[in-house]
Motif scaffolding. Structure first.
Motif, PDB file in Angstrom:
ATOM      1  N   MET A   1       0.852  -1.190   0.000  1.00 59.64           N
ATOM      2  CA  MET A   1       0.000   0.000   0.000  1.00 59.64           C
ATOM      3  C   MET A   1       0.884   1.234   0.000  1.00 59.64           C
ATOM      4  SD  MET A   1      -2.987   1.065   2.749  1.00 59.64           S
ATOM      5  CE  MET A   1      -4.121  -0.220   2.287  1.00 59.64           C
ATOM      6  N   THR A   2       0.587   2.169  -0.922  1.00 57.17           N
ATOM      7  CA  THR A   2       1.377   3.394  -1.002  1.00 57.17           C
ATOM      8  C   THR A   2       1.060   4.311   0.183  1.00 57.17           C
ATOM      9  OG1 THR A   2      -0.263   4.650  -2.233  1.00 57.17           O
ATOM     10  CG2 THR A   2       1.256   3.269  -3.530  1.00 57.17           C
ATOM     11  N   ALA A   3       1.908   5.310   0.366  1.00 56.63           N
ATOM     12  CA  ALA A   3       1.691   6.266   1.458  1.00 56.63           C
ATOM     13  C   ALA A   3       0.367   7.000   1.271  1.00 56.63           C
ATOM     14  CB  ALA A   3       2.854   7.251   1.531  1.00 56.63           C
ATOM     15  N   ASP A   4       0.027   7.356   0.012  1.00 57.18           N
ATOM     16  CA  ASP A   4      -1.241   8.045  -0.245  1.00 57.18           C
ATOM     17  C   ASP A   4      -2.436   7.168   0.111  1.00 57.18           C
ATOM     18  OD1 ASP A   4      -0.016  10.351  -1.099  1.00 57.18           O
ATOM     19  OD2 ASP A   4      -0.333   9.982  -3.236  1.00 57.18           O
ATOM     20  N   HIS A   5      -2.356   5.881  -0.267  1.00 58.21           N
ATOM     21  CA  HIS A   5      -3.451   4.962   0.046  1.00 58.21           C
ATOM     22  C   HIS A   5      -3.577   4.760   1.554  1.00 58.21           C
ATOM     23  CE1 HIS A   5      -3.250   3.928  -4.258  1.00 58.21           C
ATOM     24  NE2 HIS A   5      -4.532   3.721  -4.100  1.00 58.21           N
ATOM     25  N   GLN A   6      -2.445   4.686   2.246  1.00 58.34           N
ATOM     26  CA  GLN A   6      -2.476   4.520   3.707  1.00 58.34           C
ATOM     27  C   GLN A   6      -3.056   5.767   4.371  1.00 58.34           C
ATOM     28  OE1 GLN A   6      -1.859   1.746   5.590  1.00 58.34           O
ATOM     29  NE2 GLN A   6      -2.771   3.031   7.162  1.00 58.34           N
ATOM     30  N   ALA A   7      -2.670   6.943   3.882  1.00 56.12           N
ATOM     31  CA  ALA A   7      -3.202   8.182   4.450  1.00 56.12           C
ATOM     32  C   ALA A   7      -4.712   8.261   4.240  1.00 56.12           C
ATOM     33  CB  ALA A   7      -2.504   9.388   3.822  1.00 56.12           C
ATOM     34  N   LEU A   8      -5.183   7.854   3.056  1.00 51.20           N
ATOM     35  CA  LEU A   8      -6.620   7.877   2.798  1.00 51.20           C
ATOM     36  C   LEU A   8      -7.342   6.855   3.670  1.00 51.20           C
ATOM     37  CD1 LEU A   8      -9.134   8.817   1.343  1.00 51.20           C
ATOM     38  CD2 LEU A   8      -8.532   7.301  -0.575  1.00 51.20           C
ATOM     39  N   ALA A   9      -6.770   5.676   3.834  1.00 50.17           N
ATOM     40  CA  ALA A   9      -7.391   4.652   4.698  1.00 50.17           C
ATOM     41  C   ALA A   9      -7.511   5.164   6.130  1.00 50.17           C
ATOM     42  CB  ALA A   9      -6.581   3.360   4.647  1.00 50.17           C
ATOM     43  N   THR A  10      -6.488   5.855   6.603  1.00 51.34           N
ATOM     44  CA  THR A  10      -6.527   6.425   7.957  1.00 51.34           C
ATOM     45  C   THR A  10      -7.592   7.511   8.056  1.00 51.34           C
ATOM     46  OG1 THR A  10      -4.182   5.941   8.278  1.00 51.34           O
ATOM     47  CG2 THR A  10      -5.152   7.628   9.712  1.00 51.34           C
ATOM     48  N   LEU A  11      -7.640   8.377   7.047  1.00 47.56           N
ATOM     49  CA  LEU A  11      -8.644   9.445   7.024  1.00 47.56           C
ATOM     50  C   LEU A  11     -10.056   8.860   6.994  1.00 47.56           C
ATOM     51  CD1 LEU A  11      -9.461  12.431   6.780  1.00 47.56           C
ATOM     52  CD2 LEU A  11      -9.079  12.225   4.300  1.00 47.56           C
ATOM     53  N   LEU A  12     -10.299   7.854   6.155  1.00 47.38           N
ATOM     54  CA  LEU A  12     -11.633   7.243   6.090  1.00 47.38           C
ATOM     55  C   LEU A  12     -12.014   6.586   7.412  1.00 47.38           C
ATOM     56  CD1 LEU A  12     -11.651   5.789   2.477  1.00 47.38           C
ATOM     57  CD2 LEU A  12     -13.170   7.556   3.399  1.00 47.38           C
ATOM     58  N   ALA A  13     -11.048   5.986   8.097  1.00 50.85           N
ATOM     59  CA  ALA A  13     -11.337   5.400   9.412  1.00 50.85           C
ATOM     60  C   ALA A  13     -11.764   6.488  10.395  1.00 50.85           C
ATOM     61  CB  ALA A  13     -10.113   4.641   9.929  1.00 50.85           C
ATOM     62  N   GLU A  14     -11.112   7.642  10.329  1.00 50.66           N
ATOM     63  CA  GLU A  14     -11.489   8.760  11.199  1.00 50.66           C
ATOM     64  C   GLU A  14     -12.884   9.270  10.847  1.00 50.66           C
ATOM     65  OE1 GLU A  14      -8.421  11.713  10.813  1.00 50.66           O
ATOM     66  OE2 GLU A  14      -6.868  10.366  11.577  1.00 50.66           O
ATOM     67  N   VAL A  15     -13.164   9.391   9.550  1.00 48.83           N
ATOM     68  CA  VAL A  15     -14.486   9.847   9.115  1.00 48.83           C
ATOM     69  C   VAL A  15     -15.560   8.890   9.609  1.00 48.83           C
ATOM     70  CG1 VAL A  15     -15.970  10.138   7.083  1.00 48.83           C
ATOM     71  CG2 VAL A  15     -13.676  11.133   7.094  1.00 48.83           C
ATOM     72  N   ARG A  16     -15.358   7.605   9.428  1.00 43.74           N
ATOM     73  CA  ARG A  16     -16.371   6.610   9.796  1.00 43.74           C
ATOM     74  C   ARG A  16     -16.575   6.505  11.305  1.00 43.74           C
ATOM     75  NH1 ARG A  16     -14.174   3.554   4.871  1.00 43.74           N
ATOM     76  NH2 ARG A  16     -15.754   4.118   3.317  1.00 43.74           N
ATOM     77  N   ALA A  17     -15.585   6.964  12.068  1.00 50.37           N
ATOM     78  CA  ALA A  17     -15.709   6.959  13.529  1.00 50.37           C
ATOM     79  C   ALA A  17     -16.244   8.283  14.075  1.00 50.37           C
ATOM     80  CB  ALA A  17     -14.347   6.661  14.159  1.00 50.37           C
ATOM     81  N   CYS A  18     -16.481   9.255  13.204  1.00 55.01           N
ATOM     82  CA  CYS A  18     -16.900  10.596  13.622  1.00 55.01           C
ATOM     83  C   CYS A  18     -18.276  10.563  14.298  1.00 55.01           C
ATOM     84  CB  CYS A  18     -16.943  11.527  12.415  1.00 55.01           C
ATOM     85  SG  CYS A  18     -17.423  13.222  12.829  1.00 55.01           S
ATOM     86  N   THR A  19     -18.378  11.276  15.405  1.00 55.05           N
ATOM     87  CA  THR A  19     -19.657  11.412  16.119  1.00 55.05           C
ATOM     88  C   THR A  19     -19.941  12.869  16.470  1.00 55.05           C
ATOM     89  OG1 THR A  19     -18.574  10.993  18.246  1.00 55.05           O
ATOM     90  CG2 THR A  19     -19.512   9.073  17.106  1.00 55.05           C
ATOM     91  N   VAL A  20     -19.337  13.805  15.752  1.00 50.64           N
ATOM     92  CA  VAL A  20     -19.464  15.227  16.053  1.00 50.64           C
ATOM     93  C   VAL A  20     -20.929  15.672  16.096  1.00 50.64           C
ATOM     94  CG1 VAL A  20     -18.979  17.542  15.159  1.00 50.64           C
ATOM     95  CG2 VAL A  20     -17.172  15.844  15.260  1.00 50.64           C
TER      96      VAL A  20
END
Length: 196
Positions: A1-20
């Motif tokens: 997995m490239t750095a860009d793909h890993q960064a996006l996977a991390t960002l999507l995990a944060e989005v999906r965990a959002c409860t704001v």
């Protein structure tokens, strides 16, 4: 997995965990987005409906059937995030008002929209459905959905404003037959070219 793909996977995990929006939402937050850096088409919509909230699948209803028909693609293609990204203005179901779903929750745009859009480096066209997405993506040009859609050639092929594909817009479609006659064939041709 490239750095860009890993960064996006991390960002999507944060989005999906959002409860704001938890304190202001009618249901427990469940962000519904589909984003992949390889996507060739971006669907910028309003917010998930109750069905999408329950299933976690965007446009998994009559609106999605109509949008796929307009695009000339099947469900498998539509839900292949490597080809089509689905990024609404609000990621969680906003609740129901007197004449349909409430406007998208406002929290998602400042928190998540810019970094998610920045991860989409290959998309060749956003399909902008509904007034809230059109206002954000088209800025001062937004306002009258009919005028924006009728003027589709002015932003073609880099952007296209579409009416919301909801069955609630059947009357609009009946009053504006030029949309199916002119816009839909051009859209299908361009979608096929982008995905080939």
């Amino acid at each position: 997995m490239t750095a860009d793909h890993q960064a996006l996977a991390t960002l999507l995990a944060e989005v999906r965990a959002c409860t704001v929006c938890r304190s202001a939402s009618p249901l427990e937050p469940r962000p519904v987005v589909r984003v992949d850096a390889r996507a060739r088409i971006l669907i910028a919509g309003q917010a998930p409906g109750r069905g999408a909230h329950e299933s976690g699948v965007p446009f998994d209803d009559a609106s999605g059937d109509r949008l796929r028909e307009w695009m000339g693609i099947d469900r498998d293609t539509f839900y292949d995030a490597g080809q089509i990204a689905i990024l609404p203005m609000g990621f969680c179901y906003p609740g129901t008002g007197s004449s349909g779903d409430l406007p998208p929750r406002a929290e998602c745009v400042p928190l998540w929209r810019a970094p998610l859009l920045a991860s989409l480096k290959r998309f060749g066209m956003p399909l902008i459905t509904g007034a809230y997405a059109q206002e954000w993506h088209l800025g001062a040009a937004a306002g009258n959905v009919t005028a924006l859609v009728r003027d589709w050639r002015s932003t073609w092929p880099t952007r296209i404003a579409l009416p919301h594909p909801s069955p609630r817009n059947n009357i609009w479609l009946e009053k504006n037959p030029w949309f199916v006659a002119e816009v839909v064939p051009a859209l299908r041709t361009h979608v096929a070219a982008l995905l080939s």
